[in-house]
Write an enzyme that holds these catalytic residues in place. Structure first.
Site, PDB file in Angstrom:
ATOM      1  N   ASP A  68       0.867  -1.173   0.000  1.00  0.00           N
ATOM      2  CA  ASP A  68       0.000   0.000   0.000  1.00  0.00           C
ATOM      3  C   ASP A  68       0.906   1.225   0.000  1.00  0.00           C
ATOM      4  O   ASP A  68       1.464   1.600   1.017  1.00  0.00           O
ATOM      5  CB  ASP A  68      -0.901  -0.030   1.242  1.00  0.00           C
ATOM      6  CG  ASP A  68      -1.850   1.160   1.262  1.00  0.00           C
ATOM      7  OD1 ASP A  68      -1.921   1.878   0.237  1.00  0.00           O
ATOM      8  OD2 ASP A  68      -2.513   1.352   2.286  1.00  0.00           O
ATOM      9  N   ASP A 101      23.818  16.437 -59.223  1.00  0.00           N
ATOM     10  CA  ASP A 101      23.147  16.939 -58.018  1.00  0.00           C
ATOM     11  C   ASP A 101      22.308  18.167 -58.358  1.00  0.00           C
ATOM     12  O   ASP A 101      21.917  18.394 -59.521  1.00  0.00           O
ATOM     13  CB  ASP A 101      24.214  17.220 -56.942  1.00  0.00           C
ATOM     14  CG  ASP A 101      23.706  17.023 -55.522  1.00  0.00           C
ATOM     15  OD1 ASP A 101      23.023  17.923 -55.024  1.00  0.00           O
ATOM     16  OD2 ASP A 101      23.974  15.964 -54.927  1.00  0.00           O
ATOM     17  N   ASP A 102      22.047  18.962 -57.381  1.00  0.00           N
ATOM     18  CA  ASP A 102      21.150  20.123 -57.447  1.00  0.00           C
ATOM     19  C   ASP A 102      21.527  21.085 -58.585  1.00  0.00           C
ATOM     20  O   ASP A 102      22.708  21.343 -58.818  1.00  0.00           O
ATOM     21  CB  ASP A 102      21.299  20.834 -56.090  1.00  0.00           C
ATOM     22  CG  ASP A 102      20.209  21.835 -55.836  1.00  0.00           C
ATOM     23  OD1 ASP A 102      19.413  22.107 -56.737  1.00  0.00           O
ATOM     24  OD2 ASP A 102      20.177  22.344 -54.696  1.00  0.00           O
ATOM     25  N   ARG A 145      16.372  27.840 -45.942  1.00  0.00           N
ATOM     26  CA  ARG A 145      17.179  27.814 -47.159  1.00  0.00           C
ATOM     27  C   ARG A 145      16.420  28.499 -48.312  1.00  0.00           C
ATOM     28  O   ARG A 145      16.446  28.057 -49.459  1.00  0.00           O
ATOM     29  CB  ARG A 145      17.517  26.379 -47.557  1.00  0.00           C
ATOM     30  CG  ARG A 145      18.802  26.269 -48.365  1.00  0.00           C
ATOM     31  CD  ARG A 145      18.937  24.935 -49.073  1.00  0.00           C
ATOM     32  NE  ARG A 145      20.266  24.803 -49.651  1.00  0.00           N
ATOM     33  CZ  ARG A 145      20.594  23.925 -50.575  1.00  0.00           C
ATOM     34  NH1 ARG A 145      19.713  23.073 -51.040  1.00  0.00           N
ATOM     35  NH2 ARG A 145      21.804  23.874 -51.056  1.00  0.00           N
ATOM     36  N   LYS A 201      18.709  10.654 -55.863  1.00  0.00           N
ATOM     37  CA  LYS A 201      19.026  11.162 -54.521  1.00  0.00           C
ATOM     38  C   LYS A 201      17.848  12.045 -54.111  1.00  0.00           C
ATOM     39  O   LYS A 201      17.592  13.071 -54.729  1.00  0.00           O
ATOM     40  CB  LYS A 201      20.317  11.973 -54.577  1.00  0.00           C
ATOM     41  CG  LYS A 201      20.729  12.584 -53.253  1.00  0.00           C
ATOM     42  CD  LYS A 201      22.088  13.284 -53.419  1.00  0.00           C
ATOM     43  CE  LYS A 201      22.511  14.028 -52.180  1.00  0.00           C
ATOM     44  NZ  LYS A 201      23.751  14.795 -52.395  1.00  0.00           N
ATOM     45  N   TRP A 202      17.124  11.620 -53.088  1.00  0.00           N
ATOM     46  CA  TRP A 202      15.897  12.306 -52.648  1.00  0.00           C
ATOM     47  C   TRP A 202      16.266  13.178 -51.446  1.00  0.00           C
ATOM     48  O   TRP A 202      16.425  12.675 -50.345  1.00  0.00           O
ATOM     49  CB  TRP A 202      14.839  11.260 -52.279  1.00  0.00           C
ATOM     50  CG  TRP A 202      13.518  11.800 -51.857  1.00  0.00           C
ATOM     51  CD1 TRP A 202      13.261  12.626 -50.792  1.00  0.00           C
ATOM     52  CD2 TRP A 202      12.254  11.538 -52.470  1.00  0.00           C
ATOM     53  NE1 TRP A 202      11.917  12.894 -50.722  1.00  0.00           N
ATOM     54  CE2 TRP A 202      11.271  12.235 -51.731  1.00  0.00           C
ATOM     55  CE3 TRP A 202      11.853  10.773 -53.574  1.00  0.00           C
ATOM     56  CZ2 TRP A 202       9.919  12.179 -52.059  1.00  0.00           C
ATOM     57  CZ3 TRP A 202      10.504  10.726 -53.890  1.00  0.00           C
ATOM     58  CH2 TRP A 202       9.547  11.424 -53.141  1.00  0.00           C
ATOM     59  N   ASP A 203      16.375  14.457 -51.683  1.00  0.00           N
ATOM     60  CA  ASP A 203      16.874  15.375 -50.654  1.00  0.00           C
ATOM     61  C   ASP A 203      15.715  16.089 -49.954  1.00  0.00           C
ATOM     62  O   ASP A 203      14.567  16.073 -50.431  1.00  0.00           O
ATOM     63  CB  ASP A 203      17.801  16.396 -51.344  1.00  0.00           C
ATOM     64  CG  ASP A 203      18.842  16.988 -50.408  1.00  0.00           C
ATOM     65  OD1 ASP A 203      18.710  16.815 -49.179  1.00  0.00           O
ATOM     66  OD2 ASP A 203      19.778  17.636 -50.914  1.00  0.00           O
ATOM     67  N   ASN A 260      15.677  19.728 -47.509  1.00  0.00           N
ATOM     68  CA  ASN A 260      16.637  20.654 -46.930  1.00  0.00           C
ATOM     69  C   ASN A 260      16.111  21.695 -45.954  1.00  0.00           C
ATOM     70  O   ASN A 260      16.666  22.783 -45.864  1.00  0.00           O
ATOM     71  CB  ASN A 260      17.393  21.357 -48.060  1.00  0.00           C
ATOM     72  CG  ASN A 260      18.452  20.443 -48.638  1.00  0.00           C
ATOM     73  OD1 ASN A 260      19.320  19.982 -47.915  1.00  0.00           O
ATOM     74  ND2 ASN A 260      18.354  20.138 -49.908  1.00  0.00           N
ATOM     75  N   CYS A 270      18.186  11.546 -48.290  1.00  0.00           N
ATOM     76  CA  CYS A 270      19.109  12.577 -47.845  1.00  0.00           C
ATOM     77  C   CYS A 270      18.266  13.683 -47.234  1.00  0.00           C
ATOM     78  O   CYS A 270      17.153  13.939 -47.693  1.00  0.00           O
ATOM     79  CB  CYS A 270      19.867  13.105 -49.074  1.00  0.00           C
ATOM     80  SG  CYS A 270      20.913  14.534 -48.761  1.00  0.00           S
ATOM     81  N   ASP A 309      26.396  15.915 -44.601  1.00  0.00           N
ATOM     82  CA  ASP A 309      27.023  16.861 -45.529  1.00  0.00           C
ATOM     83  C   ASP A 309      28.462  17.135 -45.139  1.00  0.00           C
ATOM     84  O   ASP A 309      29.198  17.754 -45.894  1.00  0.00           O
ATOM     85  CB  ASP A 309      26.253  18.186 -45.539  1.00  0.00           C
ATOM     86  CG  ASP A 309      25.083  18.140 -46.496  1.00  0.00           C
ATOM     87  OD1 ASP A 309      24.999  17.196 -47.295  1.00  0.00           O
ATOM     88  OD2 ASP A 309      24.239  19.058 -46.439  1.00  0.00           O
TER      89      ASP A 309
HETATM   90  C1  DGJ Z   1      22.020  18.936 -49.327  1.00  0.00           C
HETATM   91  C2  DGJ Z   1      22.668  17.611 -49.610  1.00  0.00           C
HETATM   92  O1  DGJ Z   1      22.962  16.943 -48.436  1.00  0.00           O
HETATM   93  C3  DGJ Z   1      23.913  17.864 -50.459  1.00  0.00           C
HETATM   94  O2  DGJ Z   1      24.593  16.663 -50.651  1.00  0.00           O
HETATM   95  C4  DGJ Z   1      23.474  18.461 -51.763  1.00  0.00           C
HETATM   96  O3  DGJ Z   1      22.681  17.546 -52.458  1.00  0.00           O
HETATM   97  C5  DGJ Z   1      22.712  19.741 -51.497  1.00  0.00           C
HETATM   98  N1  DGJ Z   1      21.651  19.548 -50.565  1.00  0.00           N
HETATM   99  C6  DGJ Z   1      22.161  20.285 -52.783  1.00  0.00           C
HETATM  100  O4  DGJ Z   1      21.349  21.362 -52.591  1.00  0.00           O
END
Ligand code: DGJ
Length: 733
Positions: free
Chosen positions: A52, A365-366, A442, A475-477, A479, A525, A547
């Site tokens: 208790d 890349d971008d 960003r 690569k599918w980012d 940010n 990513c 990064d």
């Molecule tokens: C963030 C990623 O982690 C980098 O490798 C690169 O792809 C940049 N973005 C591009 O904007």
């Protein structure tokens, strides 16, 4: 593997490696009894004493004053009469905030069910797993919580989730719905977790568990750079190879919360689930809510064994991509070489040189879409930047293919730039609070992926491109963190659902694209490793780890990441020096050894390298190809931690028959007149003889693992040296 003993109402989940024991006690409460090393029989030895306790409420009539929910070790606590953190919380139609859960029934079934709309572990062979589902019911509202436990045949892990059904007649609002909760007895617990920041992901922190609540999590809409959805309970004596470790992670990519709560008696409540902050979910009559899956792992032999369990679980029972068990190609990415400033003329020599060296994928890349010349425009406009590439993307893809490499492309599908055709056409598609301009991150906004039409539009844009240009890798980012989490498509009472609906929407689109294009290798990513989690791994078999490509910082990042995620899932690239993120100079050999310890690639301008450096790259690539099956799929052992005080960092991989192994040892600080470290390997067969590259002689596994050898003194000369040892079984001399 799962048994129920009706006289004591005890469930025992055991596979010979671990035991997890639950019991239905007085008032039909589901309590936790034991999680740990396997025991063959459970005969009721551990019973929570009926004391208790002052200020601990009892069920009325209080015939058993010793039975209080505030003290019972529970499995899915609901908070009524229990002042510790509940696993579920509900606001009822009458405004009452309570739920009272009692056992009603259970079911034991073969296999491992999928979770609707969510990534989860699976067992392709029905015999490889067993599942226990226990229905807990709230008698007054008609809510039923189905708590689910699965056990895999040869892994020391338990998966858990909960489905909450509204079988009543009134709508209710869930304000908390965790995936797992369990109460462990008093012990000298420590908690280990992976925290950090952008460019500094998954650093290991370890601290004592003290009275009160330790909580980590994310409200960023992603699993986050800051707190990976993982923690482990350990003891001060737990090392990589000794002592107990209980891991807990979540197969989820959004807002999460993991807590360790030490109560007034030293018991510890461990919980994981969707972060209740900003969360609510309307549950209409007959509707149900499915939580993400949590995964508990148990090791009595230290952290290495816990990590190995997670690695095997993820590779064999989580990652669905057809590329999961394929050796991963060596990649070159143009980001750190050119950033946005590329043309076909600038890329061509890099592509030609990469092909000559034996690199296998070129990733653009971008900067290839809309009119994106910097990070201030065009996200959402997934059509080609006119005139940037001679012959366009199709021409570049053809050039890359003709050179013998595969072609990869970067996307950031969840985002929209204020300066984009998409935003001009559909400003209401971004997450935005009413009557305000959303915050940028960003310079960009987040698309409202909780909305079907938004996802469909982005999916269709991507498909148009993927059907026209032969793309082998994406690569599918992602940010930025989510802010302004409000959807114009939902009524006021459902705004608390947006963050979770965003993740469900994301999963739906990824599921759609990865199933429509199964040959494409997807890499996830989020500004590096901001969404490195088991949820994303379910769809995408690799992740850009960070990064930060500096080899020394990567030691900590990769070491911490390996606590949970197998090396093959960690993208790791050699970049130029001085390093773009921290200005550090490291040798090419150090950079390559760190990158080669995982999923290897390059991210630098090959046209700026000397002939000698190019020759070295050719050797590195040939070396990695020779050993990558072992590196990517061997059993991973951490040897020396960069988070400890010692001079060394080290790790290695051993193949299943223990006939091949590779170990990497790093020193980061030069020492005059150095103290000499003895290097000892792990995971070898004790009686097997081996040769070791760089060492003369033949040695048994036990000599290599226990006696060891002095690291060569040159490894302390100058900062940042790497040594690689290839270990090969051989006949006794
Ligand atoms: C963030 C990623 O982690 C980098 O490798 C690169 O792809 C940049 N973005 C591009 O904007």
């Amino acid at each position: 593997m799962i048994t129920y003993e009706p006289t004591t109402q005890t469930f025992h989940l055991t596979n010979g490696l671990i035991s997890y024991v639950l019991q239905i006690t007085a008032y039909d409460v589901l309590t936790h009894v034991y999680f740990g090393q396997a025991v063959a029989e459970i005969n009721g030895l551990r019973r929570y004493p009926m004391l208790d306790r002052s200020f601990a409420p009892n069920y009325a009539p209080a015939t058993t004053r010793g039975y209080s929910l505030d003290t019972q070790p529970q499995e899915y606590p609901c908070g009524l009469g229990d002042y510790r953190s509940p696993a579920v919380d509900v606001r009822r139609a009458d405004g009452g905030q309570y739920v009272d859960l009692h056992y009603r029934t259970h079911q034991i079934s073969a296999g491992k069910p999928a979770l609707p709309g969510l990534p989860a572990t699976f067992a392709t062979d029905q015999d490889a797993a067993e599942t226990l589902t226990i229905d807990l019911e709230d008698p007054t509202s008609g809510l039923v919580v189905k708590v689910q436990y699965s056990l895999f045949q040869s892994l020391p892990v338990i998966t858990r989730s909960a489905e909450i059904q509204n079988n009543g007649t009134q709508p209710v609002t869930l304000t908390k719905a965790l995936s797992a909760s369990l109460d462990l007895p008093l012990d000298d617990w420590e908690v280990l977790h992976l925290d950090g920041s952008w460019g500094r992901e998954r650093q290991i922190t370890r601290q004592r568990v003290t009275p009160g609540t330790f909580s980590l999590g994310s409200t960023r809409g992603t699993s986050s750079h800051q707190h990976n959805p993982f923690l482990a309970l350990t003891h001060p004596t737990t090392t990589e190879d000794q002592g107990e470790a209980i891991g807990l992670t979540l197969i989820y990519s959004g807002n999460h919360q993991m807590t360790v709560e030490e109560d007034q008696f030293g018991s510890v409540r461990l919980q994981a689930g969707i972060n209740p902050e900003h969360f609510s979910w309307q549950l209409q009559p007959q509707a149900s809510f499915q939580t993400p899956e949590a995964v508990l792992a148990y090791s009595s032999t230290g952290l290495n064994a816990m990590s190995q369990a997670y690695h095997r679980l993820f590779l064999d029972h989580l990652m669905t991509s057809r590329h999961t068990h394929e050796v991963r190609p060596i990649l070159i990415n143009n980001w750190e070489a050119t950033y946005f400033d590329f043309t076909t003329e600038r890329l061509t020599p890099i592509i030609q040189q990469a092909a000559r060296l034996g690199i296998e994928i070129f990733v653009l890349d971008d900067g290839w879409f809309g009119h994106r010349a910097n990070d201030r425009s065009s996200l959402g406009d997934w059509f080609e930047f006119p005139g940037k590439l001679t012959g366009g993307l199709a021409g570049l893809a053809q050039q890359v293919h003709t050179s013998g490499m595969k072609f990869g492309l970067w996307f950031e599908p969840e985002m929209v730039s204020p300066d984009s055709d998409l935003y001009r056409q559909h400003p209401d598609w971004a997450l935005a609070l009413p009557d305000t301009t959303p915050l940028t991150g960003r310079g960009q906004y987040v698309l409202d992926f909780s909305r079907q039409e938004v996802r469909d539009y982005i999916g269709a844009e991507m498909r148009t491109l993927l059907d026209r240009v032969p793309i082998d890798y994406i690569k599918w980012d992602m940010n930025r963190s989510l802010s302004d989490v409000f959807s114009r498509a939902l009524p006021p009472e459902q705004q608390g659902e947006v963050a979770h609906r965003y993740v469900l929407g994301l999963y739906e689109l990824i599921e759609h694209l990865t199933s429509a294009y199964p040959n494409i290798l997807f890499e996830s990513c989020s500004g590096g490793g901001g969404r490195f989690d088991a949820g994303m791994l379910y769809y995408m078999p690799q992740t850009w780890t960070s990064d930060n490509t500096d080899a020394v910082d990567r030691l900590g990042i990769q070491y911490g990441t390996s606590l949970l995620y197998p090396p093959v899932t960690m993208g790791s690239h050699v970049s130029a020096v001085p390093n773009a993120q921290n200005g550090r100079q490291t040798s090419l050999s150090m950079r390559a050894s760190v990158a080669m310890s995982a999923n290897f690639g390059y991210e630098l301008d090959l046209t700026e390298l000397t002939d000698h450096e190019l020759t070295t790259l050719g050797e590195q690539i040939a070396f990695y190809k020779r050993h990558r099956q072992l590196i990517q799929f061997g059993t991973f052992y951490r040897l020396y931690s960069p988070f400890d005080d010692g001079a060394l960092t080290g790790w290695g991989m051993v193949d299943t028959p223990r006939s091949q192994a590779i170990f990497f040892i790093f020193t980061t600080h030069a020492q005059a007149h150095p103290r000499l470290d003895v290097v000892r390997f792990k995971g070898l067969a004790a009686d097997q003889h081996y040769t070791v590259s760089g060492l003369t002689g033949v040695f048994t596994g036990s000599e290599l693992m226990h006696v060891g050898f002095y690291l060569d003194p040159a490894a302390y000369y100058g900062d940042n040296n790497a040594r690689t040892y290839v270990v090969t079984a051989t006949d006794a001399p």
